[in-house]
Enzyme design. Sequence first.
Site, PDB file in Angstrom:
ATOM      1  N   TYR A 143      14.315 -13.330 -11.992  1.00 43.10           N
ATOM      2  CA  TYR A 143      14.831 -14.082 -10.849  1.00 43.10           C
ATOM      3  C   TYR A 143      13.695 -14.540  -9.930  1.00 43.10           C
ATOM      4  O   TYR A 143      13.573 -15.718  -9.591  1.00 43.10           O
ATOM      5  CB  TYR A 143      15.839 -13.208 -10.082  1.00 43.10           C
ATOM      6  CG  TYR A 143      16.439 -13.876  -8.865  1.00 43.10           C
ATOM      7  CD1 TYR A 143      17.481 -14.804  -8.996  1.00 43.10           C
ATOM      8  CD2 TYR A 143      15.986 -13.591  -7.578  1.00 43.10           C
ATOM      9  CE1 TYR A 143      18.029 -15.427  -7.882  1.00 43.10           C
ATOM     10  CE2 TYR A 143      16.535 -14.198  -6.458  1.00 43.10           C
ATOM     11  CZ  TYR A 143      17.561 -15.112  -6.615  1.00 43.10           C
ATOM     12  OH  TYR A 143      18.102 -15.721  -5.503  1.00 43.10           O
ATOM     13  N   LYS A 147      12.095 -18.375  -9.397  1.00 45.77           N
ATOM     14  CA  LYS A 147      12.083 -18.965  -8.047  1.00 45.77           C
ATOM     15  C   LYS A 147      10.649 -19.359  -7.659  1.00 45.77           C
ATOM     16  O   LYS A 147      10.418 -20.431  -7.095  1.00 45.77           O
ATOM     17  CB  LYS A 147      12.648 -17.979  -7.020  1.00 45.77           C
ATOM     18  CG  LYS A 147      14.121 -17.662  -7.204  1.00 45.77           C
ATOM     19  CD  LYS A 147      14.968 -18.888  -6.955  1.00 45.77           C
ATOM     20  CE  LYS A 147      16.446 -18.587  -6.958  1.00 45.77           C
ATOM     21  NZ  LYS A 147      17.274 -19.804  -6.935  1.00 45.77           N
TER      22      LYS A 147
HETATM   23  N1  LIG Z   1      23.221 -15.140  -2.902  1.00 46.58           N
HETATM   24  C1  LIG Z   1      22.166 -14.658  -2.266  1.00 46.58           C
HETATM   25  O1  LIG Z   1      22.211 -13.586  -1.626  1.00 46.58           O
HETATM   26  C2  LIG Z   1      20.871 -15.434  -2.307  1.00 46.58           C
HETATM   27  C3  LIG Z   1      19.748 -14.909  -1.677  1.00 46.58           C
HETATM   28  C4  LIG Z   1      18.561 -15.667  -1.661  1.00 46.58           C
HETATM   29  C5  LIG Z   1      18.531 -16.909  -2.281  1.00 46.58           C
HETATM   30  N2  LIG Z   1      19.640 -17.388  -2.917  1.00 46.58           N
HETATM   31  C6  LIG Z   1      19.540 -18.700  -3.571  1.00 46.58           C
HETATM   32  O2  LIG Z   1      20.130 -19.665  -2.718  1.00 46.58           O
HETATM   33  C7  LIG Z   1      20.660 -20.747  -3.504  1.00 46.58           C
HETATM   34  C8  LIG Z   1      22.090 -21.043  -3.050  1.00 46.58           C
HETATM   35  O3  LIG Z   1      22.857 -19.866  -3.163  1.00 46.58           O
HETATM   36  P1  LIG Z   1      24.427 -19.903  -2.903  1.00 46.58           P
HETATM   37  O4  LIG Z   1      24.871 -18.480  -2.949  1.00 46.58           O
HETATM   38  O5  LIG Z   1      24.748 -20.767  -1.742  1.00 46.58           O
HETATM   39  O6  LIG Z   1      24.906 -20.654  -4.245  1.00 46.58           O
HETATM   40  P2  LIG Z   1      26.346 -20.689  -4.924  1.00 46.58           P
HETATM   41  O7  LIG Z   1      27.420 -20.430  -3.934  1.00 46.58           O
HETATM   42  O8  LIG Z   1      26.313 -19.843  -6.135  1.00 46.58           O
HETATM   43  O9  LIG Z   1      26.416 -22.242  -5.341  1.00 46.58           O
HETATM   44  C9  LIG Z   1      25.598 -22.713  -6.347  1.00 46.58           C
HETATM   45  C10 LIG Z   1      25.705 -24.214  -6.499  1.00 46.58           C
HETATM   46  O10 LIG Z   1      25.009 -24.562  -7.708  1.00 46.58           O
HETATM   47  C11 LIG Z   1      25.893 -25.255  -8.571  1.00 46.58           C
HETATM   48  N3  LIG Z   1      25.702 -24.864  -9.967  1.00 46.58           N
HETATM   49  C12 LIG Z   1      25.709 -23.616 -10.487  1.00 46.58           C
HETATM   50  N4  LIG Z   1      25.586 -23.656 -11.830  1.00 46.58           N
HETATM   51  C13 LIG Z   1      25.506 -24.972 -12.156  1.00 46.58           C
HETATM   52  C14 LIG Z   1      25.359 -25.653 -13.394  1.00 46.58           C
HETATM   53  N5  LIG Z   1      25.311 -25.021 -14.565  1.00 46.58           N
HETATM   54  N6  LIG Z   1      25.306 -26.996 -13.372  1.00 46.58           N
HETATM   55  C15 LIG Z   1      25.388 -27.659 -12.195  1.00 46.58           C
HETATM   56  N7  LIG Z   1      25.525 -27.074 -10.995  1.00 46.58           N
HETATM   57  C16 LIG Z   1      25.578 -25.736 -10.983  1.00 46.58           C
HETATM   58  C17 LIG Z   1      27.290 -24.870  -8.144  1.00 46.58           C
HETATM   59  O11 LIG Z   1      28.200 -25.879  -8.560  1.00 46.58           O
HETATM   60  P3  LIG Z   1      29.702 -25.528  -9.040  1.00 46.58           P
HETATM   61  O12 LIG Z   1      30.485 -25.276  -7.777  1.00 46.58           O
HETATM   62  O13 LIG Z   1      30.117 -26.718  -9.792  1.00 46.58           O
HETATM   63  O14 LIG Z   1      29.610 -24.275  -9.882  1.00 46.58           O
HETATM   64  C18 LIG Z   1      27.137 -24.734  -6.632  1.00 46.58           C
HETATM   65  O15 LIG Z   1      27.239 -25.993  -6.017  1.00 46.58           O
HETATM   66  C19 LIG Z   1      20.525 -20.311  -4.956  1.00 46.58           C
HETATM   67  O16 LIG Z   1      19.410 -20.921  -5.526  1.00 46.58           O
HETATM   68  C20 LIG Z   1      20.313 -18.806  -4.863  1.00 46.58           C
HETATM   69  O17 LIG Z   1      19.544 -18.312  -5.946  1.00 46.58           O
HETATM   70  C21 LIG Z   1      20.798 -16.687  -2.925  1.00 46.58           C
END
Ligand SMILES: NC(=O)c1ccc[n+]([C@@H]2O[C@H](COP(=O)([O-])OP(=O)(O)OC[C@H]3O[C@@H](n4cnc5c(N)ncnc54)[C@H](OP(=O)(O)O)[C@@H]3O)[C@@H](O)[C@H]2O)c1
Length: 242
Positions: A143, A147
């Site tokens: 991961y 990133k």
């Molecule tokens: N969660 C955490 O605690 C955390 C912490 C630090 C950083 N981050 C990073 O922050 C970013 C945003 O996180 P989040 O939690 O807001 O994301 P999320 O709710 O999981 O949303 C992810 C987005 O990416 C799209 N996506 C996922 N798989 C896809 C695919 N195969 N093809 C096209 N689109 C796809 C989704 O579209 P669909 O709705 O169509 O699936 C959605 O719009 C990510 O990069 C994550 O790694 C997260």
Amino acid sequence: MAKTEALPKLREDFRMQNKSVFILGASGETGRVLLKEILEQNLFSKITLIGRRKLTFDEEAYKNVNQEVVDFEKLDDYASAFQGHDVGFCCLGTTRKKAGAEGFVRVDRDYVLKSAELAKAGGCKHFNLLSSKGADKSSNFLYLQVKGEVEARVEELQFERYSVFRPGVLLCDRQESRPSEWLARKFFGSLPESWAHGYSVPVATVVRAMLNNAVNPSGKKKELLDNNAIHDLGKADDSLKP
Ligand SMILES: NC(=O)c1ccc[n+]([C@@H]2O[C@H](COP(=O)([O-])OP(=O)(O)OC[C@H]3O[C@@H](n4cnc5c(N)ncnc54)[C@H](OP(=O)(O)O)[C@@H]3O)[C@@H](O)[C@H]2O)c1
């Protein structure tokens, strides 16, 4: 960093420039809050969502939001979707649990990088990447390695301005069930604020930080905002409730 009292003026100046924006990942937890706030602040003259499916919105405020539905496996065929945007926000991402290791790399590295390439070719000047605390291209953890790698490869594209956000655990009421994240959120929610501050951040704070940063002109080509910087910049005003 934008001072609270300067924000209304910065936003007003920014609005006058009639910029256009695209958002990748607007259906996700961060992306949808970002879109809502962009609309509320009325910052851009044109808003385009680029995603794999069309989203439906009931509220009147969303009626002028453009949508480009693309096949991320054939992004070159959709280069036009990336043309003519001044600013781009990338909130794309999946998890290893959901997509498998290969699928995770495909989305979080390949789709992000290809989108950034097309955005640059299409004239985007300011690219904003939502990355993660601990991102490190030489990490042994997939991961963090992915990133870190994608951060570095997007930097090579030489955007006029490139802002990288490295939040800790995102605090939100996630619609999708992710038990490990839920546990982490409970854990950080129970800690004194000063401790939780270093490791977690509400999505609303991340979004405020992204927008407060975007409206503030910067002489720097690259900005790296860690979890603490996101807290500082995101608390600069109270227009969004966490
Ligand atoms: N969660 C955490 O605690 C955390 C912490 C630090 C950083 N981050 C990073 O922050 C970013 C945003 O996180 P989040 O939690 O807001 O994301 P999320 O709710 O999981 O949303 C992810 C987005 O990416 C799209 N996506 C996922 N798989 C896809 C695919 N195969 N093809 C096209 N689109 C796809 C989704 O579209 P669909 O709705 O169509 O699936 C959605 O719009 C990510 O990069 C994550 O790694 C997260």
